[in-house]
Design a protein around this motif. Structure first.
Motif, PDB file in Angstrom:
ATOM      1  N   ASP A 133      31.746  45.745  47.850  1.00 51.25           N
ATOM      2  CA  ASP A 133      32.420  45.434  49.104  1.00 51.25           C
ATOM      3  C   ASP A 133      33.806  44.872  48.792  1.00 51.25           C
ATOM      4  OD1 ASP A 133      31.864  44.946  52.223  1.00 51.25           O
ATOM      5  OD2 ASP A 133      33.030  43.270  51.447  1.00 51.25           O
ATOM      6  N   PRO A 134      34.869  45.415  49.421  1.00 52.95           N
ATOM      7  CA  PRO A 134      36.233  44.968  49.093  1.00 52.95           C
ATOM      8  C   PRO A 134      36.658  43.678  49.769  1.00 52.95           C
ATOM      9  CG  PRO A 134      36.320  46.675  50.760  1.00 52.95           C
ATOM     10  CD  PRO A 134      34.867  46.519  50.394  1.00 52.95           C
ATOM     11  N   THR A 135      35.851  43.173  50.711  1.00 51.56           N
ATOM     12  CA  THR A 135      36.241  41.999  51.488  1.00 51.56           C
ATOM     13  C   THR A 135      36.468  40.781  50.594  1.00 51.56           C
ATOM     14  OG1 THR A 135      34.815  42.835  53.249  1.00 51.56           O
ATOM     15  CG2 THR A 135      35.663  40.606  53.491  1.00 51.56           C
ATOM     16  N   GLY A 136      37.636  40.172  50.720  1.00 50.36           N
ATOM     17  CA  GLY A 136      37.939  38.960  49.959  1.00 50.36           C
ATOM     18  C   GLY A 136      38.680  39.189  48.666  1.00 50.36           C
ATOM     19  N   ALA A 137      38.888  40.451  48.287  1.00 47.57           N
ATOM     20  CA  ALA A 137      39.577  40.718  47.017  1.00 47.57           C
ATOM     21  C   ALA A 137      41.008  40.188  47.033  1.00 47.57           C
ATOM     22  CB  ALA A 137      39.572  42.222  46.728  1.00 47.57           C
ATOM     23  N   GLY A 138      41.687  40.341  48.160  1.00 49.86           N
ATOM     24  CA  GLY A 138      43.054  39.846  48.252  1.00 49.86           C
ATOM     25  C   GLY A 138      43.136  38.336  48.127  1.00 49.86           C
ATOM     26  N   ASP A 139      42.191  37.636  48.740  1.00 47.85           N
ATOM     27  CA  ASP A 139      42.164  36.174  48.630  1.00 47.85           C
ATOM     28  C   ASP A 139      41.896  35.745  47.190  1.00 47.85           C
ATOM     29  OD1 ASP A 139      42.573  35.927  51.368  1.00 47.85           O
ATOM     30  OD2 ASP A 139      40.429  35.843  51.812  1.00 47.85           O
ATOM     31  N   ALA A 140      41.010  36.469  46.500  1.00 45.46           N
ATOM     32  CA  ALA A 140      40.715  36.152  45.102  1.00 45.46           C
ATOM     33  C   ALA A 140      41.937  36.387  44.224  1.00 45.46           C
ATOM     34  CB  ALA A 140      39.540  36.992  44.607  1.00 45.46           C
ATOM     35  N   PHE A 141      42.682  37.469  44.495  1.00 47.47           N
ATOM     36  CA  PHE A 141      43.935  37.720  43.761  1.00 47.47           C
ATOM     37  C   PHE A 141      44.866  36.526  43.925  1.00 47.47           C
ATOM     38  CE2 PHE A 141      48.221  39.067  43.135  1.00 47.47           C
ATOM     39  CZ  PHE A 141      48.203  40.079  42.184  1.00 47.47           C
ATOM     40  N   ARG A 142      45.000  36.041  45.148  1.00 43.86           N
ATOM     41  CA  ARG A 142      45.897  34.915  45.410  1.00 43.86           C
ATOM     42  C   ARG A 142      45.415  33.655  44.693  1.00 43.86           C
ATOM     43  NH1 ARG A 142      46.199  38.763  48.680  1.00 43.86           N
ATOM     44  NH2 ARG A 142      47.770  39.123  50.277  1.00 43.86           N
ATOM     45  N   ALA A 143      44.096  33.432  44.688  1.00 43.00           N
ATOM     46  CA  ALA A 143      43.551  32.260  43.988  1.00 43.00           C
ATOM     47  C   ALA A 143      43.868  32.318  42.509  1.00 43.00           C
ATOM     48  CB  ALA A 143      42.042  32.180  44.201  1.00 43.00           C
ATOM     49  N   GLY A 144      43.666  33.487  41.902  1.00 44.27           N
ATOM     50  CA  GLY A 144      43.963  33.640  40.478  1.00 44.27           C
ATOM     51  C   GLY A 144      45.434  33.480  40.189  1.00 44.27           C
ATOM     52  N   PHE A 145      46.268  34.123  41.003  1.00 40.98           N
ATOM     53  CA  PHE A 145      47.712  34.024  40.791  1.00 40.98           C
ATOM     54  C   PHE A 145      48.189  32.586  40.918  1.00 40.98           C
ATOM     55  CE2 PHE A 145      52.024  33.604  42.226  1.00 40.98           C
ATOM     56  CZ  PHE A 145      52.724  34.408  41.327  1.00 40.98           C
ATOM     57  N   GLY A 197      45.335  37.252  38.552  1.00 44.60           N
ATOM     58  CA  GLY A 197      44.915  37.502  39.924  1.00 44.60           C
ATOM     59  C   GLY A 197      44.102  38.777  40.048  1.00 44.60           C
ATOM     60  N   ALA A 198      44.543  39.836  39.362  1.00 44.30           N
ATOM     61  CA  ALA A 198      43.828  41.110  39.413  1.00 44.30           C
ATOM     62  C   ALA A 198      42.434  40.985  38.806  1.00 44.30           C
ATOM     63  CB  ALA A 198      44.630  42.178  38.684  1.00 44.30           C
ATOM     64  N   VAL A 199      42.331  40.242  37.708  1.00 41.98           N
ATOM     65  CA  VAL A 199      41.024  40.036  37.071  1.00 41.98           C
ATOM     66  C   VAL A 199      40.112  39.234  38.000  1.00 41.98           C
ATOM     67  CG1 VAL A 199      39.812  38.970  35.134  1.00 41.98           C
ATOM     68  CG2 VAL A 199      41.940  40.230  34.735  1.00 41.98           C
ATOM     69  N   THR A 200      40.638  38.168  38.598  1.00 41.13           N
ATOM     70  CA  THR A 200      39.847  37.343  39.516  1.00 41.13           C
ATOM     71  C   THR A 200      39.332  38.177  40.680  1.00 41.13           C
ATOM     72  OG1 THR A 200      41.207  35.420  38.919  1.00 41.13           O
ATOM     73  CG2 THR A 200      39.848  35.230  40.894  1.00 41.13           C
ATOM     74  N   ALA A 201      40.184  39.035  41.220  1.00 42.54           N
ATOM     75  CA  ALA A 201      39.787  39.881  42.349  1.00 42.54           C
ATOM     76  C   ALA A 201      38.667  40.845  41.980  1.00 42.54           C
ATOM     77  CB  ALA A 201      40.997  40.652  42.864  1.00 42.54           C
ATOM     78  N   THR A 234      31.232  34.856  47.051  1.00 44.65           N
ATOM     79  CA  THR A 234      29.989  34.999  46.297  1.00 44.65           C
ATOM     80  C   THR A 234      30.217  35.230  44.806  1.00 44.65           C
ATOM     81  OG1 THR A 234      29.056  36.013  48.280  1.00 44.65           O
ATOM     82  CG2 THR A 234      27.755  36.178  46.254  1.00 44.65           C
ATOM     83  N   GLY A 235      31.136  36.121  44.467  1.00 45.15           N
ATOM     84  CA  GLY A 235      31.313  36.502  43.066  1.00 45.15           C
ATOM     85  C   GLY A 235      32.460  35.831  42.351  1.00 45.15           C
ATOM     86  N   LEU A 236      33.120  34.872  42.987  1.00 41.51           N
ATOM     87  CA  LEU A 236      34.293  34.247  42.368  1.00 41.51           C
ATOM     88  C   LEU A 236      33.954  33.670  40.991  1.00 41.51           C
ATOM     89  CD1 LEU A 236      35.797  32.450  45.488  1.00 41.51           C
ATOM     90  CD2 LEU A 236      36.986  34.159  44.085  1.00 41.51           C
ATOM     91  N   PRO A 237      34.801  33.912  39.994  1.00 39.40           N
ATOM     92  CA  PRO A 237      34.491  33.479  38.632  1.00 39.40           C
ATOM     93  C   PRO A 237      35.022  32.097  38.290  1.00 39.40           C
ATOM     94  CG  PRO A 237      36.479  34.786  38.592  1.00 39.40           C
ATOM     95  CD  PRO A 237      36.024  34.729  40.047  1.00 39.40           C
ATOM     96  N   GLY A 238      34.494  31.534  37.215  1.00 34.69           N
ATOM     97  CA  GLY A 238      35.087  30.363  36.587  1.00 34.69           C
ATOM     98  C   GLY A 238      36.167  30.815  35.609  1.00 34.69           C
ATOM     99  N   TRP A 239      36.900  29.855  35.043  1.00 38.94           N
ATOM    100  CA  TRP A 239      38.015  30.187  34.155  1.00 38.94           C
ATOM    101  C   TRP A 239      37.540  30.952  32.915  1.00 38.94           C
ATOM    102  CZ3 TRP A 239      43.103  30.154  34.943  1.00 38.94           C
ATOM    103  CH2 TRP A 239      43.944  30.305  33.833  1.00 38.94           C
TER     104      TRP A 239
END
Length: 299
Positions: A228-240, A257-261, A272-277
């Motif tokens: 599911d692509p929902t939230g990928a953009g927010d994850a990119f922003r979090a990583g960046f 950011g791309a890896v986090t997404a 749900t799938g957000l990673p740690g460092w």
């Protein structure tokens, strides 16, 4: 401390047979209820990556003491909340078709408080979806400021956008939102990205473009099976934002950011799938090679 301004919401994420035309219907194939809201997604992502983060948001009476509230407290997110006890916390209803295209309906609920509350002065801030007038106030008072109009773009007038663009250091949006801003402002894409010190254009699975100092750089997406692509953009922003605040270069921060997404699209749910460092670092090395070094932190 990275501050994030914008919505905290509850997401109803639905996979549908197709996206219908007006006056038609479609079948809901799957439905998931999860934690969301663009700003909250970013704040949770930053916290999981080890960044110090403050969330400036609005919530309803249903949020206080909820599982979502507890989750944020466990992660150490500094909650700078406006509270409307009589209202719902904002709620998003997202429908994803078989090709990955989406339609979203959003109930603002308690987020209406952004229209009347006073904006804080913040040294390093990302403005996600929120009331245009509130974000104008934030942008004018901020140190480093990043702006993402998101799915609230239709609320912004040309004057709102011009004022914010004159005050920010980074503009980040997807290609649909850039097209919308260009239409509202009467600018070409080149004119728009040239009006700010740094701009990032995300294009889903096609990757992203970084515009900085007259140079355009391509950042490839990290290929993984997409649930599911929902939230990928927010994850990119979090990583960046986590990486950039820590002193990584803008290009390296985009790759982070791309890896986090990539972790987020492997599951259903924006958080749900957000990673740690460490998880992010391992995948970065697999996809891009040696992990980059960074200079002194920016916050």
């Amino acid at each position: 401390m990275i501050s994030v301004v914008g919505h905290t919401a509850v997401d109803h994420i639905c996979k549908v047979s197709h996206l219908p035309v007006p006056n038609a219907s479609a079948s809901i194939l799957e439905r998931t209820i999860s934690f969301g809201g663009g700003a909250a997604n970013i704040a949770v992502g930053i916290a999981l990556l080890g960044g110090k983060v403050s969330l400036v948001s609005a919530v309803g009476g249903d949020f206080i003491g909820s599982a979502y509230d507890s989750r944020m407290k466990e992660l150490g997110i500094n909650q700078r909340f406006f509270i409307a006890p009589e209202k719902h916390t904002a709620t998003a209803f997202m429908f994803t078709g078989p090709e990955g295209d989406q339609m979203t309906y959003f109930e603002w609920g308690a987020s209406c408080l952004f229209e009347t509350e006073k904006a804080p002065s913040l040294p390093f801030v990302h403005m996600a979806t929120a009331d245009p007038g509130f974000n104008v106030q934030v942008a004018k008072q901020a140190g480093f400021a990043s702006f993402d109009p998101g799915q609230d773009l239709h609320r912004y007038t040309a004057e709102h956008l011009k004022t914010i663009l004159d005050s920010i250091d980074l503009l980040i949006a997807n290609h649909h939102e850039y097209a919308g801003m260009c239409t509202t402002l009467g600018l070409t894409m080149e004119e728009l990205v040239s009006s700010v010190p740094m701009a990032i254009e995300t294009r889903g699975g096609e990757g992203a473009f970084l515009y900085e100092k007259g140079r355009k750089s391509f950042i490839p997406a990290v290929r993984v099976p997409c649930v599911d692509p929902t939230g990928a953009g927010d994850a990119f922003r979090a990583g960046f934002l986590t990486a950039y605040a820590a002193g990584f270069s803008s290009e390296d921060a985009c790759r982070i950011g791309a890896v986090t997404a990539s972790f987020v699209v492997e599951t259903c749910g924006c958080q749900t799938g957000l990673p740690g460092w460490q998880e992010m670092t391992r995948r970065y090395k697999e996809k891009f090679g040696p992990f980059p070094t960074h200079g002194p932190g920016r916050v």
